[in-house]
Structure formats: C-alpha cells, structure tokens
Enzyme design. Structure first.
Site, PDB file in Angstrom:
ATOM      1  N   GLU A  77      -8.241   4.812   4.339  1.00  0.00           N
ATOM      2  CA  GLU A  77      -8.254   4.111   3.157  1.00  0.00           C
ATOM      3  C   GLU A  77      -8.025   5.036   1.915  1.00  0.00           C
ATOM      4  OE1 GLU A  77      -7.833   0.850   2.700  1.00  0.00           O
ATOM      5  OE2 GLU A  77      -8.326   0.117   4.763  1.00  0.00           O
TER       6      GLU A  77
ATOM      7  N   GLU B 162       0.840  -1.263  -0.074  1.00  0.00           N
ATOM      8  CA  GLU B 162      -0.165   0.225  -0.021  1.00  0.00           C
ATOM      9  C   GLU B 162       1.033   1.427   0.183  1.00  0.00           C
ATOM     10  OE1 GLU B 162      -3.776  -2.400   2.261  1.00  0.00           O
ATOM     11  OE2 GLU B 162      -2.590  -0.599   3.229  1.00  0.00           O
TER      12      GLU B 162
ATOM     13  N   HIS C 256      -3.706   3.742   4.836  1.00  0.00           N
ATOM     14  CA  HIS C 256      -3.699   2.394   3.888  1.00  0.00           C
ATOM     15  C   HIS C 256      -4.130   3.018   2.618  1.00  0.00           C
ATOM     16  CE1 HIS C 256      -3.305  -0.807   7.192  1.00  0.00           C
ATOM     17  NE2 HIS C 256      -3.468   0.214   7.941  1.00  0.00           N
TER      18      HIS C 256
END
Length: 337
Positions: free
Chosen positions: A218, A65, A155
């Site tokens: 995210e 990531e 992430h």
C-alpha cells in the site's frame, strides 16, 4: 498495431489505448526477451543468462490506484532500454484495465476479492473473467519452477494512514519468510500486516496455489493519473529493481508488525461504522470502544488497544468493512525462518 519500441516505451498508454503489438514476442534494446501474453500482461526473460528467480509484479488490480501503475510502466521502459538490469523471469500485470480507463476502483465487483475461484460465484460480473484469466496466467508463470518465486502486488490506499507505506502478507499456514521481511525492510516500508485467515486476494492465490512469496504493498493514497509524486515511493521502486536484478537487499529499516485479530463485516444496509470518514488507517482504539453495529451484530474492541485498517462502510453487504489489528512486532520478528 504498433512497433515493439513504442509498445515498451509507454506500456501504460499502450494498454489504456487498447492497442495490440505487431508481434507477440521480440527482443528489446537491452537484449531482454519479451512476450505479449494478453491485454496488460507482459513476460520478460533475461537474454543471455539463466534466471535464478521468477517475479510477478502487478498493479492496477484496482483501477483508480494509479501511482503503482505509473511506477510499473516506467520500470517496463527501463527494463527494455537496459536502465534496469534483469536477472529474473518477470511477469508484468496491469489488472483491471477497464476500471483504469474509467478512472474507477472497479466496474461491478472488487477484483481483489474474486480470486481463489470466487469469480465463479459472480459469472455476470465484469471483473470475473479477468480474475479467472489472471489466475491462469499466474499459475502458468509459476508452475514447474524450482527457483525462488515472488509476487509483489502494488496498491494505494483510499484514505491516509498512520503508516503511509505498508504491506500485507496473506495467510497460508506456512512459516513467515525472513527473505520477505528483509525485502520489506529494503523497501523502507513502515509496517506490515499479517492475515490470520485465508482470503480471496490475488496475493493469497499466488501464495497458496503457486507457492510464491507474496505481498500486497500500500503506497500512499488514491490519485488520478498524472497527479502522483513517484519520488515518494522511490525506496519501494529501488527495492523492486534490486529484486529483479538479483541483488541483495540494501536496507534494513525498522518495521512494525501487526496481526489481524478481527474483521468487521457489513452484513446489511443497516450497517453503521462509528469511525469518522477521515480517520487514518492504523488509528488506535481502546478496549470497550464500539466501532460497528449491524442489527444484533456489534463490534467492540476487546484488546487493550486495537488499530483499524481499511475502514469503509460503503462496501457491498457481505464484504469487509474494516480490519482490526494489534502490534506483534517482537514476537513475529523472533519467529522468522
């Protein structure tokens, strides 16, 4: 060995190369004090002022990531040069460096499922010692601190998402924080997902054990190093910089709130997930839809509408293969303290 200037100018390249700084501490050009605390772990402290909060920022808990890793490395360079003002104590962590070097999510086990002591059940895992080390470092960073404590764990998602940039908040039983929601709005995230059960993620550990305001971000999709358009995440980067500078949030964008109502677990290799491989996160399904089957276990949607997040039938048996969430925006925002 390398000089502190080289070390701070490109933290990512330094860590990937496995180098060690020539001194374990020093003062950057900006006057900020830095301390090397281990591979991929760097403590910053403001030089001339007393810190009013402590902020842990982590990336690379999953090695593939890469966008947040590159963002964090750039932030380290800007703190060192003075381009990013620092009023907080800040602990920078690049998590799974072995996986980062290999360009994979993890070597043996998902590092973000090994916290809160779960690493002790997998002593032979390549990730277990790192989970234990990060628990120790986080605890040491936050223990005895009376001012504000934050943990931002960055992430990227494996697949596309209806809401490209979203956050997850761990469950500890404590009231939801208005300060955290104000920061998430400042980062211009589209949605936030609320867990209802305790977990074994890094943010759950720091929230429960350390009392930090913790969130998992995210930010877009998994891509190789060097192929990220970091401009897409400029709002989150700017909000993080305001946080460590001690500045008030600048934006109050709309934010959708979803609460987990079920977890789909993979119990055996017979598990099937009735979701296409390219279905985005937060795709809605109507009541009655059968989404998973594993022997006698069947998951059907029971609410009028549920959305699936992180569907992944390829996980090991015993792990989560998806989360089911429902919209709770109005009730959640009305409950903030």
């Amino acid at each position: 060995m390398t000089s502190s200037a080289d070390f701070l100018d490109d933290f990512l390249a330094f860590c990937l190369a496995g180098k060690t700084p020539s001194a374990r501490s020093g003062v950057a050009a900006s006057g900020v004090r830095w301390t090397w605390q281990g591979e991929g772990v760097l403590l910053f402290e403001p030089g001339a002022q007393t810190a009013t909060q402590s902020v842990l920022v982590s990336a690379g808990i999953h090695g593939d990531e890469t966008a947040p890793i590159e963002m964090l490395s750039r932030l380290v360079a800007d703190i060192a040069s003075g381009a990013a003002p620092l009023a907080a104590r800040m602990l920078v962590i690049l998590g799974n460096i072995g996986a980062m070097r290999a360009g994979v999510r993890y070597i043996d086990d998902d590092l973000n499922r090994l916290f809160s002591g779960r690493h002790g059940h997998l002593p032979s895992s390549a990730e277990a010692p790192r989970a234990a080390e990060l628990e120790t470092l986080a605890t040491r960073f936050f223990d005895g601190i009376a001012h504000g404590k934050w943990h931002i764990d960055m992430h990227t998602a494996i697949r596309a998402s209806v809401f490209e940039q979203f956050a997850l908040l761990p469950f500890t039983g404590a009231p939801l924080s208005r300060a955290m929601f104000d920061w998430l709005r400042d980062a211009r995230l589209s949605a936030v997902l609320l867990h209802r059960e305790k977990g074994s993620t890094f943010t759950h550990f720091t929230a429960e054990r350390c009392g930090a305001l913790a969130c998992t971000l995210e930010l877009g999709k998994v891509r190789p190093f060097g192929e990220n358009d970091l401009a897409r995440f400029a709002a989150s980067d700017a909000a993080l910089r305001r946080l460590i500078a001690g500045d008030a949030p600048a934006e109050h964008a709309a934010l959708r709130v979803f609460t987990v109502v079920a977890q789909i677990d993979k119990k055996s290799d017979a598990f099937t997930l009735n979701v296409a491989g390219d279905v985005p996160n937060f795709t809605p399904f109507a009541a009655g839809a059968e989404l998973a089957r594993d022997g006698d276990y069947v998951y059907r949607v029971t609410h009028e509408e549920e959305r699936i997040v992180f569907p992944n039938p390829k996980v090991k048996p015993g792990l989560r293969a998806g989360l089911m969430v429902v919209d709770t925006t109005d009730a959640t925002l009305a409950s903030l303290e």
